[in-house]
Scaffold this active site. Structure first.
Site, PDB file in Angstrom:
ATOM      1  N   GLU A 129      37.931  72.006  48.460  1.00 42.25           N
ATOM      2  CA  GLU A 129      37.889  73.454  48.683  1.00 42.25           C
ATOM      3  C   GLU A 129      36.758  73.837  49.629  1.00 42.25           C
ATOM      4  O   GLU A 129      36.891  74.787  50.407  1.00 42.25           O
ATOM      5  CB  GLU A 129      37.767  74.200  47.349  1.00 42.25           C
ATOM      6  CG  GLU A 129      38.975  74.046  46.435  1.00 42.25           C
ATOM      7  CD  GLU A 129      40.288  74.416  47.106  1.00 42.25           C
ATOM      8  OE1 GLU A 129      40.291  75.310  47.982  1.00 42.25           O
ATOM      9  OE2 GLU A 129      41.323  73.805  46.772  1.00 42.25           O
ATOM     10  N   HIS A 135      37.898  73.630  53.162  1.00 41.49           N
ATOM     11  CA  HIS A 135      38.480  74.889  53.624  1.00 41.49           C
ATOM     12  C   HIS A 135      37.379  75.862  54.038  1.00 41.49           C
ATOM     13  O   HIS A 135      37.492  76.565  55.047  1.00 41.49           O
ATOM     14  CB  HIS A 135      39.301  75.533  52.509  1.00 41.49           C
ATOM     15  CG  HIS A 135      40.635  74.919  52.264  1.00 41.49           C
ATOM     16  ND1 HIS A 135      41.577  74.745  53.247  1.00 41.49           N
ATOM     17  CD2 HIS A 135      41.208  74.451  51.119  1.00 41.49           C
ATOM     18  CE1 HIS A 135      42.673  74.201  52.730  1.00 41.49           C
ATOM     19  NE2 HIS A 135      42.469  74.008  51.445  1.00 41.49           N
ATOM     20  N   HIS A 143      36.018  75.161  57.387  1.00 39.27           N
ATOM     21  CA  HIS A 143      36.982  75.599  58.396  1.00 39.27           C
ATOM     22  C   HIS A 143      36.788  77.091  58.682  1.00 39.27           C
ATOM     23  O   HIS A 143      36.908  77.545  59.828  1.00 39.27           O
ATOM     24  CB  HIS A 143      38.391  75.315  57.879  1.00 39.27           C
ATOM     25  CG  HIS A 143      39.437  75.247  58.940  1.00 39.27           C
ATOM     26  ND1 HIS A 143      40.771  75.059  58.647  1.00 39.27           N
ATOM     27  CD2 HIS A 143      39.382  75.360  60.286  1.00 39.27           C
ATOM     28  CE1 HIS A 143      41.483  75.040  59.757  1.00 39.27           C
ATOM     29  NE2 HIS A 143      40.656  75.228  60.770  1.00 39.27           N
TER      30      HIS A 143
END
Length: 709
Positions: A489, A492, A495
């Site tokens: 997670e 992410h 990102h």
């Protein structure tokens, strides 16, 4: 088209005809990074804020349509991009809470507002006058001077409107609107039924002896859960939203294992108020009907237009190549487990509720790895700060400062300011790790505020997980699977933090469904990196580092039990594709709960895998990824496998180029993590790895083929 923050005054789209915003969401928060101020938001704020925000965006769109000037990139495409700022502010907070900390009031608002939001979006994307302006700009794009990101925004705006139905006849548009509104209603209802079914079907145990094998802390937690639910003196094991349940490997009593497994397996197909099967049948029918309006054979063909894989055949061919080796692995592993059952004195063949328990026994015997021996080295806070965040420092030069001055929506949530490699503020991070009855299952990342150079905003990002919480005073220990989820997670989150886009609709994780999981999966590799492990994997009592031999055992054991671990995901992905490869007549014929069961069973049997021993990770009745919102991961659950291919190939690149180094991290940031949705995904991978992706490293990592010599 919505954005997370308002335009600077110098770029405002204000117009005399546009209503003046009022209330908390009228302007962006005055907290650091414009983070939401939960102390100033009440449940009663959302419904009027949604209504007002939609009215404001309608007026903004009307101003674009009625602009007497000829359509330009600025007065049409950018104006659309910057409309709906208040709506975005309301929605990002509201839907964050309905996922992580819902209540009856929020559920009621969600059920009411979801179809209204769907209709609102349709009114914009299917507006013929608006599309005429977009098409006018699009048609002269070759003669325009634009940056690559400008060109991508124009292309995305045009394609999304065409995909929404801008080129359909007026009658067809009305049908699409009706379908979208109904889908919004029933997928919201699916989600709410499933949350309630998951809570209501928790296993209630009266005899403590049935819990033999669980730790004292796990038993105490079950007792406290029972007390909180009004059944003092009993034990309640809450369900997670997957087929397998995390306590099954530890439970010695086979009858208790079967009851726990079946409680989850049948949670939403019992013919009661929380049965989801009639909703599934209607969702499948409506999606197939919508695809037919676009002249397409099925929903999968409709939704995959912007995916990296492009079409269902590519995704199916990719998955089918795993099936023969996977089926053989399942049969081989089942035989091993049956041998272990007999050695343990059992007089039965392995069943799904036995699989993980005996797989763990084989793992201990074959690899001398006891999962319970690893847990004391994985404490949640230490994994986060000394593992996940430490890895981000080593790879990307990031630093983090925990803060206590920002309001949160639950006491379990912690916040950190994120500082970039040059010491500047990069963004804000919220971490919500523990399971709650009012939190949907799974783990996820999203933004409260998107990065955007147009708005001058930096990302405010949250990670939500569902780690079972130990009783107060007990150490918050987790399995290595949970450790990998924490790294995943935060992948992410990286990102999102490294987003470097002008437009928020192209920023960070605003990428194709079958690309967005790729950076998060790559980040999992650092969970087992020796340097990172040595920093966070320390015994919660003694502080001793995890022994090197235990690390080696974790790595060696990672290829074991792939018949189940990979099999349940492949089955779920293929089941998803089966549902969404139905033509409109085929879908319409599945019109009862019993027919839903028959279709699911037949679809799984056709795969050639051992589905009675290895059921899919999600049955249709609790497959929230594909049925809990109008689009979600429908015809997209294969993405986890597709992006694993990219991930494993990327790991091979990192290992070949020196592993955990700032140079490698900066290269990955520059070529992938900072690019958002601004370029072709195959080209992005090519820029990173110097070649196109290869499936071989994935098959090797899963133990499905012999490594190359």
């Amino acid at each position: 088209m919505n954005t997370a923050s308002e335009l600077p005054d110098t770029q405002t789209t204000a117009d005399a005809a546009i209503p003046q915003a009022t209330g908390y969401f009228a302007s962006r928060s005055d907290l650091p990074f414009h983070a939401p101020d939960f102390t100033r938001i009440s449940d009663d704020d959302y419904a009027p804020a949604f209504a007002q925000a939609m009215a404001i965006q309608n007026a903004e769109i009307a101003a674009i349509v009625n602009n007497p000037a000829a359509p330009t990139f600025a007065n049409t495409i950018v104006a659309m991009e910057t409309s709906g700022q208040m709506l975005s502010r309301v929605a990002t907070v509201f839907f964050a809470l309905t996922g992580a900390n819902t209540n009856d009031t929020l559920k009621a608002i969600d059920a009411d507002i979801s179809p209204k939001l769907s209709a609102h979006g349709d009114a914009i994307t299917l507006n013929p006058e608006l599309f005429a302006r977009v098409q006018a700009v699009y048609d002269k794009r070759a003669a325009m001077s634009m940056t690559p990101e400008d060109a991508k925004l124009l292309e995305e705006t045009y394609d999304s409107m065409v995909h929404a139905g801008a080129k359909l006849t007026p009658a067809q548009k009305e049908q699409v609107k009706a379908i979208n509104t109904r889908l919004s209603t029933i997928t919201t209802e699916f989600s709410q039924r499933l949350v309630q079914a998951t809570k209501d079907n928790a296993l209630v145990v009266e005899d403590k002896a049935m819990l033999a094998g669980l730790s004292d802390a796990e038993i105490e937690s079950a007792a406290k859960t029972a007390t909180s639910r009004g059944v003092d003196g009993k034990y309640v094991i809450a369900l997670q939203n997957t087929t397998q349940q995390p306590l099954l490997p530890s439970m010695e009593n086979r009858d208790a294992r079967e009851k726990l497994f079946m409680a989850g397996f049948h949670r939403a197909d019992k013919g009661d108020a929380n049965d989801t099967r009639t909703l599934i049948a209607e969702v499948a029918k409506l999606r197939a009907q919508k695809a037919a309006l676009f002249g397409l054979p099925d929903w999968a063909s409709y939704v995959m237009y912007d995916r990296m894989a492009k079409n269902p055949k590519t995704a199916l061919d990719f998955m089918q190549q795993m099936v023969p080796a996977l089926a053989a692995t399942q049969r081989r592993e089942a035989a091993m487990l049956n041998t272990e059952i007999k050695a343990d004195g059992g007089n039965y063949e392995v069943q799904p509720w036995d699989w993980d328990r005996y797989a763990e026994k084989v793992r201990k015997a074959k690899y001398d790895l006891d999962e319970s021996a690893t847990r004391p080295y994985f404490q949640v806070d230490r994994v986060l700060e000394d593992g996940v965040l430490f890895a981000a420092n080593k790879l990307y030069g990031l630093t983090f400062k925990k803060r206590t001055d920002l309001p949160v929506y639950h006491p379990d949530v912690t916040t950190y300011t994120v500082f970039d490699r040059d010491g500047s503020e990069l963004g804000l991070f919220y971490f919500d790790p523990f399971q709650r009855d009012n939190k949907r299952g799974g783990a996820w990342m999203s933004n409260y505020v998107d990065q955007s150079h147009l708005y001058g905003t930096k990302p405010v990002i949250y990670n939500v997980l569902n780690i079972p919480k130990a009783p107060d005073g007990e150490p918050k220990l987790v399995s290595f699977d949970n450790v990998e989820t924490m790294f995943h997670e935060f992948g992410h989150a990286l990102h999102g933090f490294f987003a470097n886009q002008k437009y928020s609709s192209l920023s960070g994780t605003a990428t194709a469904r079958d690309f967005v999981e790729y950076p998060s999966q790559v980040n999992e590799m650092w969970a087992a990196d020796p340097v990172i492990l040595a920093n966070y994997a320390k015994h919660y009592k003694t502080g001793a580092q995890i022994p090197a031999e235990l690390i080696q055992k974790i790595d060696a054991a990672s290829k074991f039990n792939q018949g189940y671990a990979l099999g349940e995901v492949v089955e779920a992905a293929l089941l998803d594709m089966k549902w969404h490869s139905l033509s409109a007549p085929q879908a319409a014929a599945i019109d009862t709960p019993e027919k839903v069961n028959v279709f699911e069973r037949k679809s799984l049997q056709e795969l050639g895998l051992e589905i009675d021993l290895v059921p899919p990770r999600y049955r249709s009745s609790y497959f929230s990824h594909i049925f809990s919102d109008p689009t979600g991961y429908s015809a997209g659950y294969y993405s986890y496998l597709w992006t694993e291919m990219l991930d494993r190939d990327s790991r091979a690149w990192f290992r070949a180029n020196g592993g955990l180094t700032r140079a490698n991290g900066d290269h990955y940031r520059d070529t992938v993590l900072s690019r958002g949705g601004t370029m072709d995904y195959f080209q992005m991978f090519q820029n990173f790895a110097g070649r196109q992706p290869n499936v071989q490293p994935m098959l090797e990592a899963r133990g499905l083929t012999e490594p190359k010599k």
